[in-house]
Each structure stands twice: as C-alpha cells, then as structure tokens.
Design an enzyme around this catalytic site. Structure first.
Site, PDB file in Angstrom:
ATOM      1  N   ASN A 177       5.166  11.934 -44.752  1.00 14.61           N
ATOM      2  CA  ASN A 177       5.393  13.150 -43.948  1.00 14.61           C
ATOM      3  C   ASN A 177       6.883  13.417 -43.778  1.00 14.61           C
ATOM      4  O   ASN A 177       7.318  14.567 -43.815  1.00 14.61           O
ATOM      5  CB  ASN A 177       4.707  13.023 -42.591  1.00 14.61           C
ATOM      6  CG  ASN A 177       3.233  13.382 -42.678  1.00 14.61           C
ATOM      7  OD1 ASN A 177       2.883  14.534 -42.917  1.00 14.61           O
ATOM      8  ND2 ASN A 177       2.372  12.393 -42.511  1.00 14.61           N
ATOM      9  N   HIS A 188      -1.054  13.983 -36.132  1.00 11.56           N
ATOM     10  CA  HIS A 188      -2.185  13.076 -35.987  1.00 11.56           C
ATOM     11  C   HIS A 188      -3.258  13.463 -37.006  1.00 11.56           C
ATOM     12  O   HIS A 188      -3.580  14.653 -37.137  1.00 11.56           O
ATOM     13  CB  HIS A 188      -2.747  13.142 -34.562  1.00 11.56           C
ATOM     14  CG  HIS A 188      -3.856  12.163 -34.342  1.00 11.56           C
ATOM     15  ND1 HIS A 188      -3.630  10.804 -34.227  1.00 11.56           N
ATOM     16  CD2 HIS A 188      -5.199  12.337 -34.268  1.00 11.56           C
ATOM     17  CE1 HIS A 188      -4.790  10.187 -34.077  1.00 11.56           C
ATOM     18  NE2 HIS A 188      -5.757  11.093 -34.093  1.00 11.56           N
TER      19      HIS A 188
HETATM   20  C1  GRF Z   1      -0.206   9.920 -41.271  1.00 16.02           C
HETATM   21  O1  GRF Z   1      -1.555  10.018 -41.591  1.00 16.02           O
HETATM   22  C2  GRF Z   1       0.018  10.416 -39.872  1.00 16.02           C
HETATM   23  O2  GRF Z   1      -0.842  11.459 -39.526  1.00 16.02           O
HETATM   24  C3  GRF Z   1      -0.291   9.200 -39.064  1.00 16.02           C
HETATM   25  O3  GRF Z   1       0.239   8.131 -39.797  1.00 16.02           O
HETATM   26  C4  GRF Z   1       0.266   8.474 -41.170  1.00 16.02           C
HETATM   27  C5  GRF Z   1       1.677   8.306 -41.622  1.00 16.02           C
HETATM   28  O4  GRF Z   1       1.826   8.533 -42.991  1.00 16.02           O
HETATM   29  N1  GRF Z   1       0.221   9.343 -37.721  1.00 16.02           N
HETATM   30  P1  GRF Z   1       3.284   8.639 -43.608  1.00 16.02           P
HETATM   31  O5  GRF Z   1       4.067   7.437 -43.108  1.00 16.02           O
HETATM   32  O6  GRF Z   1       3.881   9.921 -43.193  1.00 16.02           O
HETATM   33  O7  GRF Z   1       3.065   8.557 -45.098  1.00 16.02           O
END
Ligand code: GRF
Length: 218
Positions: free
Chosen positions: A17, A112
C-alpha cells in the site's frame, strides 16, 4: 507544486500500500507528497521501498520502548519534525493509544481489508470466509478511538468466490486497496473531504450507483 499535502506513512511489513501511495505521489500534479516513512519493524520491506524512492525513513522499534506512550512520543516527534499534515497507516500493526489518536484526529487515516464496520481486527479474510459473505472488500477511514473505527472515506467491494482461500481473497482485496488508498489521499489532499457529525462528506464527487451482486446466475 509547493502546496502539496505533506504525508507520513506508517508501515509494519511488506508495504504494498505504501508503494501504491509512492507511485501516486510521483505522478505529475498529484496533490500530496510523502515526506517520511516510519516502520516499527526493523527489516520491513516498506523501508526498502522508501529507500528506493528516496523518501526519508526510519525504524522506531516498539520493542525498544518500555511503554506505548514513549513509543508514540518518538513517532510523534518524527511526525512533527517533518511537518506531516496527514498520517497514513498502511499496514501498521500497532494499536495507537487514545491520546495519540486524539492528537492526530482528522489527520490520521487507516486502511483495513474489510467492508467496515464488518470484520474489524485481525484475521479478517478468514472470518469473512467463515461467515460466508458473498461480497468482501476494503475501507479507508479516519481513525478514531476503538479498533478499526472512525469515519469512512472510501470503500471497494469484491465478490467472494466459492473456492476462495484466505490468500486468494486477500489478494483480490489488496488490488483494490491499492486503488482506493491513493484515491482517498487525492481527495483529502484536494481538501474535499470533510467530517460532519462523525461521517465523511466529499465535495465534487460523482456517486457510483452501479450495483454489485454476487453470485450471478448464468
Ligand atoms: C493490507 O491488507 C492492509 O489492509 C492491512 O495490512 C495489509 C498490509 O499490506 N492493514 P501491505 O503491507 O500494504 O502490503
């Protein structure tokens, strides 16, 4: 552009993300810039992503602090020293105390992987599968006190397929996370997002009135 919103991103892990936010911020004319990446986990891949993108970054290891307050004080100092105007929690796996949340209220957003308020907390995909929901998704929300609570900014819905495993469902949702996080950031940075009576109102959007039905009959 000089008045881009200054954003700090907090991560604990893979940072996909974070990458979506980095990519968005690198696009010409995008109204936000990432001024700092902070991880509470040494060796988190998110830090490598920041390094590669030339973004100032640091590790604040929660294990090195006696209590949450001291840990958060250090985070807060770093956020203030880089003049962050918005903090994005992008897979940041520490619960934040009420006083931190209060201090950053209205300037703190989280992603989330569920359609909140359903499936707050951990193991969201497993619980969604166990509940037999036919539609799952993800949410970007302002953070208020309480786990995965606060005014909702954006959501994306995906179908749950009959043979989905946790990993397959998580991957389908993650793809959408990478779309709605930059979208939410753009809307916030354009100062179009307002919280009124505990709910988010966004100026100048076209509501998406398409319906998602899952499953469909042939
Ligand atoms: C994502 O699914 C986010 O929604 C959750 O943890 C995960 C993190 O993924 N809170 P990344 O580290 O961004 O790949």
């Amino acid at each position: 552009m000089t008045d881009r919103l200054k954003v700090a991103v907090l991560v604990s892990g893979h940072g996909s993300n974070l990458q979506a936010l980095i990519d968005a911020c690198q696009k010409p004319g995008f109204p936000a810039q990432i001024v700092r990446v902070i991880s509470n986990v040494k060796g988190a891949f998110g830090i490598q992503r920041a390094l590669k993108a030339g973004i100032p970054h640091s590790v604040i290891d929660h294990l090195k602090f006696e209590n949450r307050t001291d840990f958060e004080a250090q985070i807060n100092d770093e956020l203030e020293s880089c003049s962050a105007e918005l903090v994005c929690l992008a897979g940041f796996m520490r619960l934040l105390t009420g006083s931190f949340v209060k201090k950053w209220r209205g300037r703190l957003v989280n992603i989330h992987p569920s359609l909140l308020p359903a499936f707050k907390g951990l193991d969201t995909h497993a619980r969604a599968l166990a509940a037999g929901v036919k539609i799952a998704g993800c949410t970007i929300h302002y953070v208020s006190q309480g786990m995965d609570a606060g005014p909702i900014i954006a959501q994306a819905a995906v179908p749950v397929m009959p043979n989905d495993s946790e990993d397959i469902l998580a991957a389908r949702i993650l793809q959408q996370e990478h779309i709605i996080f930059p979208l939410a950031l753009k809307m916030i940075a354009e100062r179009r997002v307002k919280i009124e009576d505990g709910r988010v109102h966004i100026d100048g959007i076209t509501p998406n009135n398409s319906v998602i039905i899952s499953p469909v009959l042939n």
